[in-house]
Scaffold this motif. Structure first.
Motif, PDB file in Angstrom:
ATOM      1  N   GLU A  47       0.878  -1.446   0.098  1.00  0.00           N
ATOM      2  CA  GLU A  47       0.060  -0.006   0.104  1.00  0.00           C
ATOM      3  C   GLU A  47       0.725   1.272  -0.106  1.00  0.00           C
ATOM      4  OE1 GLU A  47      -3.592   2.158   2.434  1.00  0.00           O
ATOM      5  OE2 GLU A  47      -2.385   0.477   3.216  1.00  0.00           O
ATOM      6  N   SER A  48       2.139   1.213   0.885  1.00  0.00           N
ATOM      7  CA  SER A  48       2.863   2.446   1.088  1.00  0.00           C
ATOM      8  C   SER A  48       3.331   2.688  -0.353  1.00  0.00           C
ATOM      9  CB  SER A  48       3.864   2.303   1.984  1.00  0.00           C
ATOM     10  OG  SER A  48       4.799   1.248   1.597  1.00  0.00           O
ATOM     11  N   GLU A  49       3.815   1.837  -1.186  1.00  0.00           N
ATOM     12  CA  GLU A  49       4.355   2.009  -2.582  1.00  0.00           C
ATOM     13  C   GLU A  49       3.265   2.573  -3.629  1.00  0.00           C
ATOM     14  OE1 GLU A  49       6.240  -0.641  -6.252  1.00  0.00           O
ATOM     15  OE2 GLU A  49       6.222  -1.648  -4.070  1.00  0.00           O
ATOM     16  N   ALA A  50       1.845   1.899  -3.377  1.00  0.00           N
ATOM     17  CA  ALA A  50       0.982   2.425  -4.383  1.00  0.00           C
ATOM     18  C   ALA A  50       0.423   3.793  -3.833  1.00  0.00           C
ATOM     19  CB  ALA A  50      -0.314   1.477  -4.300  1.00  0.00           C
ATOM     20  N   GLU A  51       0.483   4.175  -2.629  1.00  0.00           N
ATOM     21  CA  GLU A  51       0.073   5.582  -2.160  1.00  0.00           C
ATOM     22  C   GLU A  51       1.058   6.619  -2.845  1.00  0.00           C
ATOM     23  OE1 GLU A  51      -1.443   7.810   1.989  1.00  0.00           O
ATOM     24  OE2 GLU A  51      -0.201   5.594   1.888  1.00  0.00           O
ATOM     25  N   GLN A  52       2.318   6.391  -3.194  1.00  0.00           N
ATOM     26  CA  GLN A  52       3.102   7.317  -3.712  1.00  0.00           C
ATOM     27  C   GLN A  52       2.689   7.829  -4.949  1.00  0.00           C
ATOM     28  OE1 GLN A  52       5.499   8.671  -1.683  1.00  0.00           O
ATOM     29  NE2 GLN A  52       4.571   7.185   0.107  1.00  0.00           N
ATOM     30  N   ASN A  53       1.830   7.160  -5.544  1.00  0.00           N
ATOM     31  CA  ASN A  53       1.437   7.372  -7.121  1.00  0.00           C
ATOM     32  C   ASN A  53      -0.129   7.059  -7.154  1.00  0.00           C
ATOM     33  OD1 ASN A  53       4.099   7.586  -8.220  1.00  0.00           O
ATOM     34  ND2 ASN A  53       4.174   5.313  -7.787  1.00  0.00           N
ATOM     35  N   PRO A  54      -0.786   8.250  -6.517  1.00  0.00           N
ATOM     36  CA  PRO A  54      -2.378   8.017  -6.752  1.00  0.00           C
ATOM     37  C   PRO A  54      -2.893   8.591  -7.918  1.00  0.00           C
ATOM     38  CG  PRO A  54      -1.837   9.906  -5.180  1.00  0.00           C
ATOM     39  CD  PRO A  54      -0.408   9.276  -5.588  1.00  0.00           C
ATOM     40  N   THR A  55      -4.191   8.097  -8.281  1.00  0.00           N
ATOM     41  CA  THR A  55      -4.831   8.563  -9.470  1.00  0.00           C
ATOM     42  C   THR A  55      -6.244   9.259  -9.070  1.00  0.00           C
ATOM     43  OG1 THR A  55      -4.174   6.361 -10.469  1.00  0.00           O
ATOM     44  CG2 THR A  55      -5.850   7.715 -11.325  1.00  0.00           C
ATOM     45  N   GLU A  56      -6.251  10.188  -9.611  1.00  0.00           N
ATOM     46  CA  GLU A  56      -7.468  11.060  -9.219  1.00  0.00           C
ATOM     47  C   GLU A  56      -8.465  10.598  -9.849  1.00  0.00           C
ATOM     48  OE1 GLU A  56      -7.865  15.600  -8.981  1.00  0.00           O
ATOM     49  OE2 GLU A  56      -8.841  15.332 -10.784  1.00  0.00           O
ATOM     50  N   ILE A  57      -9.724  10.243  -9.159  1.00  0.00           N
ATOM     51  CA  ILE A  57     -10.961   9.605  -9.725  1.00  0.00           C
ATOM     52  C   ILE A  57     -12.029  10.585  -9.455  1.00  0.00           C
ATOM     53  CG2 ILE A  57     -10.486   7.160  -9.701  1.00  0.00           C
ATOM     54  CD1 ILE A  57     -11.792   6.754  -7.313  1.00  0.00           C
ATOM     55  N   ARG A  58     -12.935  10.871 -10.201  1.00  0.00           N
ATOM     56  CA  ARG A  58     -14.194  11.901  -9.959  1.00  0.00           C
ATOM     57  C   ARG A  58     -15.122  11.188 -10.448  1.00  0.00           C
ATOM     58  NH1 ARG A  58     -12.275  16.739 -10.696  1.00  0.00           N
ATOM     59  NH2 ARG A  58     -14.038  17.674 -11.790  1.00  0.00           N
ATOM     60  N   LEU A  59     -16.260  11.047  -9.307  1.00  0.00           N
ATOM     61  CA  LEU A  59     -17.388  10.243  -9.290  1.00  0.00           C
ATOM     62  C   LEU A  59     -18.681  11.397  -9.298  1.00  0.00           C
ATOM     63  CD1 LEU A  59     -16.671   7.539  -6.757  1.00  0.00           C
ATOM     64  CD2 LEU A  59     -16.720   7.438  -9.126  1.00  0.00           C
ATOM     65  N   LEU A  60     -19.392  11.425  -9.933  1.00  0.00           N
ATOM     66  CA  LEU A  60     -20.540  12.266 -10.178  1.00  0.00           C
ATOM     67  C   LEU A  60     -21.844  11.419  -9.776  1.00  0.00           C
ATOM     68  CD1 LEU A  60     -22.270  14.479 -11.459  1.00  0.00           C
ATOM     69  CD2 LEU A  60     -22.452  13.209 -13.340  1.00  0.00           C
ATOM     70  N   GLU A  61     -22.561  11.968  -8.649  1.00  0.00           N
ATOM     71  CA  GLU A  61     -23.506  11.348  -8.064  1.00  0.00           C
ATOM     72  C   GLU A  61     -24.598  11.588  -9.018  1.00  0.00           C
ATOM     73  OE1 GLU A  61     -25.929  11.432  -3.569  1.00  0.00           O
ATOM     74  OE2 GLU A  61     -23.849  12.636  -4.029  1.00  0.00           O
ATOM     75  N   ARG A  62     -25.229  10.565  -9.095  1.00  0.00           N
ATOM     76  CA  ARG A  62     -26.468  10.603 -10.070  1.00  0.00           C
ATOM     77  C   ARG A  62     -27.723  11.364  -9.733  1.00  0.00           C
ATOM     78  NH1 ARG A  62     -27.328   6.969 -14.800  1.00  0.00           N
ATOM     79  NH2 ARG A  62     -25.118   6.859 -15.703  1.00  0.00           N
ATOM     80  N   GLY A  63     -28.342  12.098 -10.427  1.00  0.00           N
ATOM     81  CA  GLY A  63     -29.737  12.928  -9.840  1.00  0.00           C
ATOM     82  C   GLY A  63     -29.289  14.293  -8.958  1.00  0.00           C
ATOM     83  N   THR A  64     -27.819  14.672  -9.100  1.00  0.00           N
ATOM     84  CA  THR A  64     -27.449  15.777  -8.312  1.00  0.00           C
ATOM     85  C   THR A  64     -26.112  16.489  -9.320  1.00  0.00           C
ATOM     86  OG1 THR A  64     -25.446  14.937  -6.964  1.00  0.00           O
ATOM     87  CG2 THR A  64     -27.542  14.585  -5.961  1.00  0.00           C
ATOM     88  N   ASP A  65     -25.658  17.679  -8.740  1.00  0.00           N
ATOM     89  CA  ASP A  65     -24.598  18.383  -9.496  1.00  0.00           C
ATOM     90  C   ASP A  65     -23.281  18.018  -8.715  1.00  0.00           C
ATOM     91  OD1 ASP A  65     -25.044  19.827  -7.243  1.00  0.00           O
ATOM     92  OD2 ASP A  65     -25.004  21.807  -8.383  1.00  0.00           O
TER      93      ASP A  65
END
Length: 110
Positions: A47-65
């Motif tokens: 986990e520590s190795e993976a945490e050094q290179n995070p990926t940004e994820i964007r989640l749109l909540e359905r029915g909202t803005d």
């Protein structure tokens, strides 16, 4: 928008396009599901190795803005000793684990 069973639907936004849909009672639950499906995690053994290179994820909540923004990372780990029978039968020895860190909420213009 909350369903009758209390779950909400979230759609992953990649380059402005709606791609995959994830469901969860809370945004973090959907984000964790999305994190486990990230590409390129196979090269990380901890986990520590993976945490050094995070990926940004964007989640749109359905029915909202609302767009929930997370830093996500995933890595392969050995399967637990108490793994279910189907994992034993298929000789599965590794599992994908994921983690997320919330960066905030953005609102899209409608």
């Amino acid at each position: 928008m909350v369903r009758e069973d209390g779950k909400r639907n979230f759609v992953m936004l990649e380059d402005g396009e709606k791609t995959k849909q994830f469901t969860g009672e809370m945004p973090r639950q959907a984000a964790l599901k999305a994190a486990r499906r990230l590409e390129g995690y196979e090269s990380y053994d901890s986990e520590s190795e993976a945490e050094q290179n995070p990926t940004e994820i964007r989640l749109l909540e359905r029915g909202t803005d609302r767009v929930h923004v997370y830093h996500a990372w995933a890595w392969e780990d050995s399967a637990p000793d108490t793994k279910p029978d189907w994992m034993e039968d298929n000789d599965v020895s590794t599992v994908t684990r994921g983690n997320v860190s919330k960066q905030g909420i953005e609102h899209i213009d409608t």
